[in-house]
Write a protein that holds these residues in place. Structure first.
Motif: not given
Lengths: 524, 524
Positions: B444-466
């Motif tokens: 299975p191959y998953y995609g995430i499409y979510a609304a972030g905040r500019w300047g925080s999207t890296l940290a937001q993604w890292d949290e989801i990924k973990a």
């Protein structure tokens, strides 16, 4: 234990399985006709109880004593594999390299404890499945004591996952016992090496065994979902995964490790539904080149036959009783899901395009394929019967690219005939069949049948084997496609293996087996 | 060099390949409709010439100077891969971990010389193919200097063996250049990862890349006949073999070694005739469970479809524009040898048996399969466009047994939605498709499409990924099916890898790369 109690200590299989007097008589008559004048006297194996097996040089700790056998005949029966050269040495009562103890663990913890003891005392330990090695893989061919670790008591299917079609199976399970436990689930491992009756899952894994089928899911490597292994360093288990790209495959390092890196104790194996549709056909060729080209066309067509076995004229005559000038191709398809007629029809079309003559369907029931299959499982018993009668009867195998095959085949058969001329006065033949075919090349399997002299057949065979092995190496083949390396193939394996990989393997071995007790002399 | 000169330094592919204004407008409008209120301002990547890239901390010996580039933009473009988190850092002008030099060998001897220099000076060296890693595989994420070894000049098909259908190819060949050189021979490697245009053979081999096709010959592992590798210990090459049982496979230790054991310089690869027969179909399901069961039935039937891609309803909507309540299964067969209708018909029969509705053939031309395929190659460019607009757009993938899939899928999607709730206020979706299917499980191959905040999207993604990575690990999946381990997957890889194998790998690394300069931090 699921293995028959009347296992032969000196030869293949069971005493009950040996050729009947009538069978032996028929075989001997055929050979006598082919090799008039050859001395076919049947030499008898010694009574093992009369042999002067040396006393064990090691004693187990009390905690392991209950697992250990020091019985001389038991130790003799574990002293070597089932190659021609093993049988000959047994027939001569050769007592070199008998293990000091046979240890039969009942649990994985027993395996851990045995490895601990062997590591602490620097006692070499040889993991042993069914003992059907034909390459000296289970023989303590070194000075000093040795312990044989016979896993035969770890013989159960522990868990079945019918949804993913997989089962967790202990490494000591023999072929028939393993299939018996899967049958109630309608599933099969569908791995049928010629040694099936007398070899175990762990042995197949440790030697990268090849099954009976010609393409796709036939190698034990590809049937493996995860492995559990005991090493002196510790116990490890890979995750059950249908596929993974997380670093180099952990399983692929153990597959083919021949007991030198650890003891495989169990595995999750991929299973299949039992096939219900089968179609077979036999194609005859006038020219061997055409037969090879046809086989290549089928192998490259993406049809994935279950059988695609090309017998050369000598193989067809000796093992299938068929007369052909160019070769006989046995093609089969099978499926648990759907009729396979379109697949077979296309394969036969390809064979016809290359000059093949398809035998009429009504003849198929009694055709060469049937004869060949029946002979297949009896071959090792016939080998023993002839070995007793001063014949050289042995096989060797390789794989190469299609491009390289003509030159390799010419060199191997030429070398074999020359060696038979020099060693046996020309009284013998070399045969060839393809056991497996890949899009990029075949796996040719050669048989030698030659008239030897009693007392010299071992040396005669060793001379032929060295000659053909060097011919294989010189023409780009592998020293073994599915018989493993063991001790007999080491010189050519060392030459074939890339040196950086050899360094990596030595380092891995030193990390997992710091005392170097695991099957010393094999691979590293 | 066969790679386009206008490669994007900060995002996917080429500048010319980026979305047109019309495409971007259409995409933004769709997202705006789904996520009203999200700030879709397009942030612009910095001009790389204005960035203050630190001066190189190492200087090459004169003999290698001609191969080395110290150009700041060249170094920036090699500083990381092409994951969402790489693109975000580039957009922010993050200058951490830029390699000091980019070295472009012209010959294998150049590679030997570079490794000698790096070993002697203890300078870390990162083998680099197309740089399309999405797991931090090519990023010098450590203190001190680093050299990036870009193999792009080693881009030739050196030899073609049409009989065995194989070719000797240099590791730096990009997908299109490689196929261009094979096309005149009527042959194809037929390995089409999504990164095909911007990745190389060496990268595919080092990361165990997965191709576009769902079954059989699609993984680079299985297409590999032999490998040639340069290590600090020495140069090695495995023999060209269609199959071998001579010890553990030398190639399988290098496949997936991610530049940590050596630099693959060339390989003999198995090729195929270019397919001429193709059949495709699309099946719609009311219930996802039925869709999964149907997919499993096809995967276990021994039919070997070229495509067997199950899109869940969210994936079907977002990437194929199709509305479904249970999922859409795209099935295809292809062959260079024979019509494939019987195969497709049986697969559709199985799908119908599990409640699937096969779309009428006349609709197939413009059906979801077509739409999905077109979208497939544009996805990374869309990802970049949305990443600039404060969206989280990223994928992750795994494989597990069929038995484990329902619980794993529920946990992963549940965890993803919970993380999106916590991190993005619930404004986002998780989608799933199967990229590959095996008899014992899907990938299975998953995609995430979510609304972030500019300047925080890296940290937001890292949290989801973990969070999703831990869910995968807890439910028996692999941390990666075909994206490799790199630096991003290390914690979960270390947990997944059997400890004895880790010890063996560390020892192998120490033997081949005693100075520890090869891609430090990856795998070992």
């Amino acid at each position: 234990m699921a293995v028959p109690g009347d296992r032969s200590w000196w030869g293949w299989g069971t005493d009950a399985g040996r050729l009947t007097e009538a069978e032996a008589g028929e075989l001997v008559a055929r050979v006598a006709a082919l090799l008039p004048g050859h001395d076919l006297t049947a030499h008898t194996p010694p009574d093992p109880h009369t042999l002067d097996v040396p006393a064990p040089r090691v004693a187990p700790p009390a905690s392991l004593a209950g697992l250990c056998s020091a019985d001389p005949v038991d130790r003799l029966a574990h002293a070597r594999g089932k190659a021609f050269r093993d049988v000959i040495r047994n027939l001569h009562g050769d007592l070199a390299h008998v293990p000091d103890l046979v240890v039969r663990p009942r649990t994985e913890q027993d395996v851990v404890d045995v490895l601990d003891w062997c590591t602490t005392t620097a006692t070499p330990v040889i993991p042993y499945g069914g003992g059907s090695s034909v390459v000296g893989g289970v023989e303590p061919r070194f000075d000093g004591p040795a312990v044989t670790l016979d896993l035969g008591r770890l013989d159960r299917v522990l868990e079945v996952d019918p949804t993913s079609r997989a089962a967790r199976i202990q490494a000591g399970a023999y072929g028939p016992a393993l299939e018996d436990q899967l049958r109630p689930h309608g599933l099969t491992l569908r791995h049928f090496p010629q040694s099936f009756e007398f070899s175990t899952l762990g042995g197949w894994l440790a030697t990268r065994a090849g099954g009976h089928f010609a393409t796709l899911a036939t190698h034990i490597d590809d049937l493996t979902e995860s492995l559990r292994v005991v090493t002196p360093y510790g116990v490890g288990e890979s995750r059950r995964l249908p596929g993974s790209g997380a670093g180099p495959s952990p399983d692929r390092m153990l597959l083919g490790s021949e007991g030198a890196l650890g003891v495989i104790t169990e595995a999750w194996m991929r299973l299949q539904q039992r096939p219900t549709w089968r179609e077979t056909a036999t194609v005859d060729f006038d020219r061997y080149d055409d037969a090879v080209a046809a086989t290549r066309a089928v192998a490259q067509a993406g049809l994935h036959p279950s059988n695609c076995r090309l017998l050369d004229p000598a193989e067809a005559l000796i093992n299938a009783g068929a007369t052909t000038t160019g070769g006989v191709l046995l093609i089969a398809f099978e499926s648990a899901d759907h009729p396979v007629d379109p697949w077979l029809e296309r394969a036969l079309e390809l064979a016809r395009d290359h000059g093949g003559g398809v035998l009429p369907r009504r003849e198929r029931e009694a055709d060469a394929a049937q004869a060949w299959r029946s002979a297949f499982l009896r071959m090792p018993y016939q080998r023993d019967e002839l070995a007793r009668r001063s014949m050289l009867v042995e096989t060797f195998e390789t794989a190469c690219t299609w491009d390289a095959f003509p030159a390799l085949h010419a060199a191997v058969t030429g070398t074999a005939h020359q060696a038979i001329a020099e060693v046996c006065g020309g009284r013998g033949v070399a045969t060839c069949r393809f056991t497996h075919v890949y899009p990029d090349g075949p796996a040719p399997y050669y048989g030698i049948y030659a008239a030897g002299r009693w007392g010299s057949t071992l040396a005669q065979w060793d001379e032929i084997k060295a000659a053909v092995s060097s011919a294989i190496a010189a023409h780009g083949g592998t020293i073994t496609h599915h018989h493993a390396v063991g001790r007999d193939h080491r010189p050519w394996y060392d030459e074939q293996r890339p040196e950086p990989f050899a360094a990596a393997l030595r380092a891995a071995k030193a990390a997992l087996d710091p005392a170097g007790v695991l099957n010393p002399g094999v691979l590293v």
